[in-house]
Design an enzyme around this catalytic site. Structure first.
Site, mmCIF file in Angstrom:
data_model
loop_
_atom_site.group_PDB
_atom_site.id
_atom_site.type_symbol
_atom_site.label_atom_id
_atom_site.label_comp_id
_atom_site.label_asym_id
_atom_site.label_seq_id
_atom_site.Cartn_x
_atom_site.Cartn_y
_atom_site.Cartn_z
ATOM 1 N N TYR A 23 33.401 17.164 -42.662
ATOM 2 C CA TYR A 23 33.059 18.129 -43.703
ATOM 3 C C TYR A 23 31.651 18.674 -43.489
ATOM 4 O O TYR A 23 31.417 19.886 -43.574
ATOM 5 C CB TYR A 23 33.171 17.449 -45.064
ATOM 6 N N ALA A 24 30.698 17.791 -43.188
ATOM 7 C CA ALA A 24 29.320 18.211 -42.959
ATOM 8 C C ALA A 24 29.222 19.138 -41.755
ATOM 9 O O ALA A 24 28.487 20.140 -41.779
ATOM 10 C CB ALA A 24 28.422 16.991 -42.772
ATOM 11 N N ALA A 25 29.959 18.828 -40.695
ATOM 12 C CA ALA A 25 29.925 19.667 -39.497
ATOM 13 C C ALA A 25 30.477 21.055 -39.785
ATOM 14 O O ALA A 25 29.915 22.072 -39.350
ATOM 15 C CB ALA A 25 30.734 18.995 -38.380
ATOM 16 N N ALA A 26 31.569 21.125 -40.540
ATOM 17 C CA ALA A 26 32.167 22.423 -40.865
ATOM 18 C C ALA A 26 31.239 23.246 -41.746
ATOM 19 O O ALA A 26 31.080 24.460 -41.546
ATOM 20 C CB ALA A 26 33.513 22.217 -41.551
ATOM 21 N N LYS A 27 30.601 22.610 -42.730
ATOM 22 C CA LYS A 27 29.691 23.334 -43.613
ATOM 23 C C LYS A 27 28.435 23.783 -42.872
ATOM 24 O O LYS A 27 27.883 24.857 -43.160
ATOM 25 C CB LYS A 27 29.318 22.457 -44.807
ATOM 26 N N ASP A 56 47.113 32.771 -47.721
ATOM 27 C CA ASP A 56 46.453 31.670 -47.033
ATOM 28 C C ASP A 56 45.279 32.241 -46.251
ATOM 29 O O ASP A 56 45.467 33.003 -45.297
ATOM 30 C CB ASP A 56 47.442 30.987 -46.091
ATOM 31 N N SER A 88 27.477 23.618 -49.015
ATOM 32 C CA SER A 88 27.209 22.296 -49.570
ATOM 33 C C SER A 88 25.923 21.747 -48.979
ATOM 34 O O SER A 88 25.511 22.127 -47.875
ATOM 35 C CB SER A 88 28.368 21.342 -49.271
#
Length: 370
Positions: free
Chosen positions: A197-201, A105, A184
């Site tokens: 998702y956008a914030a993490a990328k 993991d 991304s």
């Protein structure tokens, strides 16, 4: 200081644009020569050691096949070691010299140390570290009823890349190796229903941009950004809670189409071997950078229209009614065919009218049928 900044606000933007306009031809010429040189002087991967995280499906699986064709030695890492066995066999058939599979993991630092150390003990080196783990979503922020998905998204999309890099970096320095990152387009082009998702990328890309400055030329970093591609993630299949499968409710994840993941994987591996700092698929997304800088309102209006059109399409589409009895009360919700409902509370009864579909729950939650 305020006066100084006010003057710079007025002078710097037009001066920079003028300088860029004059230097653009020369920059394009230099970039063209660099590209031509790299085309004929790419890294030969035969017998090189490549670690690929998230290799059990999607982009990670296809990247493994591309390195196999270049006769590299592969270390495939994922939580689903059962899937890895079949992928390892395919990689050997395609030309991989040796394939090692490790169940781990990547959001756990101790697991990352284990598979990096095992790689060093067996092969004695690491040449490429390919981080492909990713977890997406297509729900709006206010639709979330269980905030436990928040740290999961950040852990997988950010720390799941940072921990393997942190552990492998000393060995990559020894071989002047490379780190390849699966990012991304949402990292700089935020799209509706993908806020977390956008914030993490975005955090991921900024981390590797900074790391590139710190490691200088000792370790290469290739950041791969993609638009919409067809992979297991885009079909709504995710791994959570110690490997249990979960599908988030979203019709577009099931029916959407995009660019082939095989093409993106091929570009990533070719770009990494050339030492490209960026790999973009498709590249026409870059035009939106101009809109974001010079006409951000146009992007905002476009995305609002997209969301409104989606709501209208849902109203016109074939809906069926689902009645869910949870604890003491009732909850009515309209779903599309292909939608998945994740129930967080104890489920007493589910009744449906039009068609059957199996619901999948995270570990510890039962399956039921509509």
């Amino acid at each position: 200081m305020d006066l100084f900044n006010s003057v710079l606000n007025f002078v710097v933007p037009p001066a920079s644009l003028v300088m860029l306009a004059f230097s653009w031809p020369a920059l394009c010429f230099i970039s063209g020569l660099e590209w031509l040189y790299n085309q004929f002087n790419g890294e030969i991967m035969e017998d090189k050691v490549v670690i690929i995280t998230g290799a059990s499906s999607g982009i990670g699986e296809q990247i493994a096949y591309e390195y196999a064709k270049r006769r590299a030695q592969l270390v495939l890492v994922a939580r689903r070691d059962t899937r890895l066995r079949g992928i390892a066999e395919n990689a050997r058939f395609l030309g991989a010299k040796h394939v090692l599979i490790i169940a781990a993991d990547v959001v756990k630092e101790e697991d990352c140390r284990r598979f990096i150390n095992e790689t060093i003990n067996i092969y004695g080196r690491v040449d490429h570290l390919v981080n492909t783990v990713s977890l997406g979503h297509t729900f709006s922020f206010e639709e979330v009823t269980d905030t436990s998905v928040f740290p999961q998204l950040l852990d997988i999309n950010f720390w799941g890349n940072v921990y393997p890099t942190y552990v492998a970096l000393p060995y990559l320095r020894q071989t002047h190796g490379k780190v390849i990152v699966n990012a991304s387009v949402e990292s700089w082009l935020p799209l509706p229903r993908m806020s977390l998702y956008a914030a993490a990328k975005a955090a991921l890309v900024n981390f590797y941009e900074t790391l590139r400055l710190e490691v200088r030329d000792e370790v290469g970093i290739t950041i791969a950004t993609h638009g919409w591609i067809v992979s297991e993630m885009s079909r709504g299949k995710f791994m959570v809670d110690e490997g249990a499968e979960m599908q988030w409710k979203e019709e577009r994840e099931v029916q959407a189409s995009g660019g082939p993941v095989e093409d993106f994987a091929r570009l990533i591996v070719a770009g990494a071997c050339r030492g490209d700092p960026y790999v973009k698929y498709p590249s026409w997304y870059d035009i939106f950078l101009l809109y974001r800088v010079f006409a951000p309102n146009i992007l905002n209006w476009t995305f609002r229209l997209m969301v409104q059109e989606e709501l209208h399409s849902s109203a016109r589409g074939g809906l069926f009614h689902l009645k869910v009895e949870i604890m003491e009360g009732f909850c009515w919700k309209e779903l599309h065919q292909g939608d998945i409902l994740v129930v967080q509370l104890s489920l007493h009864s589910v009744t449906s009218t039009n068609w059957n579909n199996e619901l999948r729950y995270p570990s510890g939650k039962q399956k039921c049928t509509l």
